[in-house]
Design a protein around this motif. Sequence first.
Motif, PDB file in Angstrom:
ATOM      1  N   THR A  57      -7.748   3.046   6.206  1.00  0.00           N
ATOM      2  CA  THR A  57      -7.939   2.931   4.767  1.00  0.00           C
ATOM      3  C   THR A  57      -6.622   2.862   4.003  1.00  0.00           C
ATOM      4  OG1 THR A  57      -9.058   3.863   2.837  1.00  0.00           O
ATOM      5  CG2 THR A  57      -8.114   5.445   4.384  1.00  0.00           C
ATOM      6  N   CYS A  58      -5.575   3.544   4.490  1.00  0.00           N
ATOM      7  CA  CYS A  58      -4.306   3.615   3.762  1.00  0.00           C
ATOM      8  C   CYS A  58      -3.153   3.786   4.743  1.00  0.00           C
ATOM      9  CB  CYS A  58      -4.305   4.806   2.793  1.00  0.00           C
ATOM     10  SG  CYS A  58      -5.229   4.553   1.253  1.00  0.00           S
ATOM     11  N   GLY A  59      -1.952   3.685   4.206  1.00  0.00           N
ATOM     12  CA  GLY A  59      -0.756   4.011   4.966  1.00  0.00           C
ATOM     13  C   GLY A  59      -0.249   5.387   4.581  1.00  0.00           C
ATOM     14  N   GLY A  60       0.911   5.719   5.090  1.00  0.00           N
ATOM     15  CA  GLY A  60       1.550   7.000   4.797  1.00  0.00           C
ATOM     16  C   GLY A  60       2.837   7.107   5.579  1.00  0.00           C
ATOM     17  N   SER A  61       3.592   8.172   5.314  1.00  0.00           N
ATOM     18  CA  SER A  61       4.883   8.378   5.984  1.00  0.00           C
ATOM     19  C   SER A  61       4.950   9.795   6.536  1.00  0.00           C
ATOM     20  CB  SER A  61       6.036   8.168   4.989  1.00  0.00           C
ATOM     21  OG  SER A  61       5.999   6.878   4.430  1.00  0.00           O
ATOM     22  N   LEU A  62       5.352   9.903   7.782  1.00  0.00           N
ATOM     23  CA  LEU A  62       5.516  11.211   8.414  1.00  0.00           C
ATOM     24  C   LEU A  62       6.818  11.841   7.907  1.00  0.00           C
ATOM     25  CD1 LEU A  62       4.234  13.075  10.643  1.00  0.00           C
ATOM     26  CD2 LEU A  62       5.916  12.073  12.208  1.00  0.00           C
ATOM     27  N   ILE A  63       6.728  12.990   7.219  1.00  0.00           N
ATOM     28  CA  ILE A  63       7.931  13.620   6.660  1.00  0.00           C
ATOM     29  C   ILE A  63       8.271  14.954   7.326  1.00  0.00           C
ATOM     30  CG2 ILE A  63       7.745  12.436   4.447  1.00  0.00           C
ATOM     31  CD1 ILE A  63       6.557  15.043   3.291  1.00  0.00           C
ATOM     32  N   SER A 135      10.863   7.949  20.344  1.00  0.00           N
ATOM     33  CA  SER A 135      11.362   6.682  19.815  1.00  0.00           C
ATOM     34  C   SER A 135      10.300   5.902  19.050  1.00  0.00           C
ATOM     35  CB  SER A 135      11.911   5.815  20.959  1.00  0.00           C
ATOM     36  OG  SER A 135      10.909   5.560  21.922  1.00  0.00           O
ATOM     37  N   TYR A 136       9.032   6.286  19.197  1.00  0.00           N
ATOM     38  CA  TYR A 136       7.939   5.605  18.510  1.00  0.00           C
ATOM     39  C   TYR A 136       7.462   6.345  17.270  1.00  0.00           C
ATOM     40  CZ  TYR A 136       7.731   3.671  23.238  1.00  0.00           C
ATOM     41  OH  TYR A 136       8.049   3.107  24.438  1.00  0.00           O
ATOM     42  N   VAL A 137       7.721   7.636  17.233  1.00  0.00           N
ATOM     43  CA  VAL A 137       7.272   8.491  16.128  1.00  0.00           C
ATOM     44  C   VAL A 137       8.461   9.295  15.624  1.00  0.00           C
ATOM     45  CG1 VAL A 137       5.732  10.372  15.435  1.00  0.00           C
ATOM     46  CG2 VAL A 137       4.934   8.651  17.076  1.00  0.00           C
ATOM     47  N   LYS A 138       8.905   8.985  14.408  1.00  0.00           N
ATOM     48  CA  LYS A 138      10.066   9.663  13.835  1.00  0.00           C
ATOM     49  C   LYS A 138       9.770  10.076  12.397  1.00  0.00           C
ATOM     50  CE  LYS A 138      13.448   7.080  16.599  1.00  0.00           C
ATOM     51  NZ  LYS A 138      14.654   6.208  16.569  1.00  0.00           N
ATOM     52  N   LEU A 139      10.581  10.999  11.894  1.00  0.00           N
ATOM     53  CA  LEU A 139      10.416  11.456  10.519  1.00  0.00           C
ATOM     54  C   LEU A 139      11.069  10.477   9.555  1.00  0.00           C
ATOM     55  CD1 LEU A 139      11.169  15.289  10.839  1.00  0.00           C
ATOM     56  CD2 LEU A 139       8.978  14.091  11.096  1.00  0.00           C
ATOM     57  N   ALA A 140      10.437  10.293   8.410  1.00  0.00           N
ATOM     58  CA  ALA A 140      11.004   9.460   7.355  1.00  0.00           C
ATOM     59  C   ALA A 140      12.126  10.205   6.653  1.00  0.00           C
ATOM     60  CB  ALA A 140       9.918   9.093   6.342  1.00  0.00           C
ATOM     61  N   ALA A 141      13.148   9.472   6.245  1.00  0.00           N
ATOM     62  CA  ALA A 141      14.190  10.024   5.374  1.00  0.00           C
ATOM     63  C   ALA A 141      13.751   9.814   3.930  1.00  0.00           C
ATOM     64  CB  ALA A 141      15.517   9.322   5.629  1.00  0.00           C
ATOM     65  N   LEU A 142      13.961  10.827   3.098  1.00  0.00           N
ATOM     66  CA  LEU A 142      13.584  10.744   1.695  1.00  0.00           C
ATOM     67  C   LEU A 142      14.837  10.643   0.828  1.00  0.00           C
ATOM     68  CD1 LEU A 142      10.702  13.386   1.454  1.00  0.00           C
ATOM     69  CD2 LEU A 142      10.575  10.957   2.026  1.00  0.00           C
ATOM     70  N   PRO A 143      14.716  10.073  -0.353  1.00  0.00           N
ATOM     71  CA  PRO A 143      15.884   9.937  -1.240  1.00  0.00           C
ATOM     72  C   PRO A 143      16.279  11.271  -1.853  1.00  0.00           C
ATOM     73  CG  PRO A 143      13.909   9.196  -2.353  1.00  0.00           C
ATOM     74  CD  PRO A 143      13.504   9.475  -0.932  1.00  0.00           C
ATOM     75  N   SER A 144      17.432  11.311  -2.451  1.00  0.00           N
ATOM     76  CA  SER A 144      17.863  12.517  -3.155  1.00  0.00           C
ATOM     77  C   SER A 144      17.074  12.649  -4.452  1.00  0.00           C
ATOM     78  CB  SER A 144      19.363  12.462  -3.444  1.00  0.00           C
ATOM     79  OG  SER A 144      19.677  11.310  -4.214  1.00  0.00           O
TER      80      SER A 144
END
Length: 265
Positions: A57-63, A135-144
Motif C-alpha cells: 500500500t505504501c513505502g517507508g524508510s527504516l530508521i 548489505s540488503y537492509v540498512k538504516l536511512a540517514a536523516l537530515p539535520s
Amino acid sequence: MLRLLVLAALVLCGQCYDGVQFMEDNTRVVGGTNAAKNAWPWQISLQYQSGSSWYHTCGGSLIRANRVLTAAHCVDRTVSFRVALGEHNLSQNDGTEQVISVSRIVKHASWNPNNVANGYDIAILYLASNAVLNSYVKLAALPSDGAVLANNYGCIITGWGRTSTNGSLPSILQQAPLPVVAHSTCSTSSYWGSTVKTTMVCAGGDGVTAGCNGDSGGPLNCAVNGVYQVHGIASFVSSLGCNAYLKPTVFTRVSAYISWINANV
C-alpha cells in the motif's frame, strides 16, 4: 471553473481532498526506471492484510532496526500491517527479504486526515522484532534539524507507485529524479499556492517524473556530502494527475520533524 475541477476530482478519487490525492494503494513512480537490486536498502514496502493475502500500500524508510518512518495517511485504516525489508521485486522471492509485523503505530498528534494541507503527515511504525542489518537492509540517514535544500537540488524518489496516472503496476522498485522546487516558488499561485506549507518539500513538477499512488510514505533521497539522506516522506500529488505540470510531488519535510522523530524512536 476551478471549484468544478476540484469537485470532479473528488468524485473520481477515493483519497482526494481539495485537489490533492494521497499516493497510497497498490501502485508506482511516474517516469521512473528499474532500480538496481537493493540499491536503496532503507526502502520498505508497507503491506496490509485482506483475507489471507497481503498487499503493498505504501513505502517507508527504516530508521532504526525496529522503527520505520512513513506517512500518517498510510496507516489511517484499521487493518493489520507488516513491512517487507530487502525487497526488490514484489512478485517473486528475491532471497533478500525480511518480513516483520507492525506492533504499534505512532502518528503525529496534529495529523488530520480531513485536512492534508495542514501538514503533519508523518508516522513511525514500531516493528515486532529487529531487522537484521546487512548489505540488503540498512538504516536511512536523516537530515539535520531544520535543513532546507536549495531550489533545483537533485533528489531521487523511490517506490512501487504507478508508472502513470491510472497506469501499470510494475513489480520492481522504481526510481526517478525529482529536483527540489523551493517553497518560495511552490507556494505561488502558479504552483500549489497556500496548500504547501514550510514543513513540506516540493519536488518535480516538470510534467514528466512524479510520485504516484503507491509511493506514499516512501523517501525523497537527496545526497548531501556524498551520503543519501531521506529529506522527504511522499505525501500527495494533484488530483488532476500524478505528473500534472507545475504541480510537484509534495513530501513531508523530514528536517522539520527531527525532534518529534527522536522523541518517538
